[in-house]
Design a protein around this motif. Structure first.
Motif, short mmCIF file in Angstrom:
data_model
loop_
_atom_site.label_atom_id
_atom_site.label_comp_id
_atom_site.label_asym_id
_atom_site.label_seq_id
_atom_site.Cartn_x
_atom_site.Cartn_y
_atom_site.Cartn_z
N ASP A 119 0.83 -1.21 0.00
CA ASP A 119 0.00 0.00 0.00
C ASP A 119 0.87 1.26 0.00
N TYR A 120 1.90 1.27 0.83
CA TYR A 120 2.79 2.43 0.94
C TYR A 120 3.39 2.81 -0.42
N ALA A 121 3.84 1.80 -1.18
CA ALA A 121 4.52 2.07 -2.45
C ALA A 121 3.60 1.87 -3.66
N ASP A 122 2.31 1.66 -3.41
CA ASP A 122 1.34 1.44 -4.48
C ASP A 122 1.79 0.32 -5.41
N LEU A 123 2.19 -0.80 -4.81
CA LEU A 123 2.69 -1.93 -5.58
C LEU A 123 1.55 -2.84 -5.98
N GLY A 124 1.37 -3.00 -7.27
CA GLY A 124 0.44 -3.98 -7.80
C GLY A 124 1.24 -5.14 -8.35
N GLU A 125 0.74 -5.72 -9.40
CA GLU A 125 1.44 -6.86 -10.00
C GLU A 125 2.72 -6.43 -10.71
N ASP A 126 2.67 -5.29 -11.41
CA ASP A 126 3.82 -4.83 -12.20
C ASP A 126 4.75 -3.95 -11.37
N ILE A 127 5.93 -4.50 -11.11
CA ILE A 127 6.91 -3.79 -10.29
C ILE A 127 8.27 -3.79 -10.97
N VAL A 128 9.15 -3.00 -10.43
CA VAL A 128 10.54 -2.95 -10.86
C VAL A 128 11.38 -3.08 -9.60
N VAL A 129 12.41 -3.90 -9.66
CA VAL A 129 13.37 -4.03 -8.57
C VAL A 129 14.70 -3.50 -9.11
N ILE A 130 15.25 -2.50 -8.42
CA ILE A 130 16.52 -1.94 -8.86
C ILE A 130 17.58 -2.14 -7.78
N GLY A 131 18.77 -2.47 -8.21
CA GLY A 131 19.88 -2.56 -7.28
C GLY A 131 20.46 -1.18 -7.07
N VAL A 132 20.65 -0.81 -5.81
CA VAL A 132 21.16 0.52 -5.47
C VAL A 132 22.37 0.36 -4.55
N GLY A 133 23.26 -0.53 -4.91
CA GLY A 133 24.45 -0.74 -4.10
C GLY A 133 24.22 -1.72 -2.98
N THR A 134 24.14 -1.22 -1.75
CA THR A 134 23.99 -2.12 -0.60
C THR A 134 22.54 -2.46 -0.29
N ARG A 135 21.63 -1.94 -1.10
CA ARG A 135 20.22 -2.29 -0.95
C ARG A 135 19.60 -2.38 -2.34
N ALA A 136 18.41 -2.93 -2.39
CA ALA A 136 17.60 -2.90 -3.61
C ALA A 136 16.35 -2.11 -3.26
N GLU A 137 15.67 -1.63 -4.26
CA GLU A 137 14.41 -0.92 -4.07
C GLU A 137 13.36 -1.55 -4.97
N ILE A 138 12.14 -1.65 -4.42
CA ILE A 138 11.00 -2.18 -5.17
C ILE A 138 10.08 -0.99 -5.46
#
Length: 168
Positions: A119-138
């Motif tokens: 809910d916070y990130a408005d994540l539905g079925e279609d997402i992107v995961v990006i690597g940002v060094g020491t973490r990833a972001e969805i």
């Protein structure tokens, strides 16, 4: 000494010592899906780097941070060392830690993205995961495309401010 007691040894020439001390380097862009049960398959490239579990937490710009447990602990300790008398620190800790949850990937490499974070990130079925060094972001895929489109020109413009000491 049996096999379970053998400790890995760094290469004799010193090469590879940095890799033994540094956190995993998560890089790239991936487009998994979130299934009907709220599970997301971790990018295969990340699975070995994330160890036995991950922490998911609210990130900035309405994304979800995906962190190796060790990196999450390092970040949380660093923030907690800041003055509790500082209102901004208290606010940050409350938002960051109250939405955090630890997850262990299942045998297929999937983790549950809790409804609170979806809910916070408005994540539905279609997402992107990006690597940002020491973490990833969805990210919500549309939000990521919009963010990237807005920031690409600025990326070129701020290179000298962000990377003043790095030579390419």
């Amino acid at each position: 000494m049996n096999e379970s007691q053998v400790q890995p040894q760094p290469p004799a020439d010193g090469e590879g010592l940095d890799e033994l001390r540094l956190p995993p380097l998560l890089l790239g862009t991936f487009t998994p899906k979130i299934d009907a049960k709220g599970r997301m398959a971790l990018p295969a490239k990340f699975r070995g780097m994330l160890g036995r579990g991950v922490v998911l937490a609210r990130g900035q710009e309405r994304c979800v941070y995906l962190l190796p447990i060790g990196e999450f602990r390092r970040m949380a300790m660093q923030v907690q060392r800041a003055s509790v008398g500082d209102k901004a620190t208290r606010d940050y800790l409350r938002v960051f830690l109250s939405g955090a949850c630890d997850e262990v990937p299942d045998k297929q490499g999937r983790v549950l993205v809790p409804q609170l974070l979806r809910d916070y990130a408005d994540l539905g079925e279609d997402i992107v995961v990006i690597g940002v060094g020491t973490r990833a972001e969805i990210w919500n895929r549309t939000a990521w495309q919009r963010y990237l489109g807005e920031k690409e020109q600025g990326y070129s413009d701020i290179e000298n401010d962000v990377l003043p000491a790095v030579e390419f």
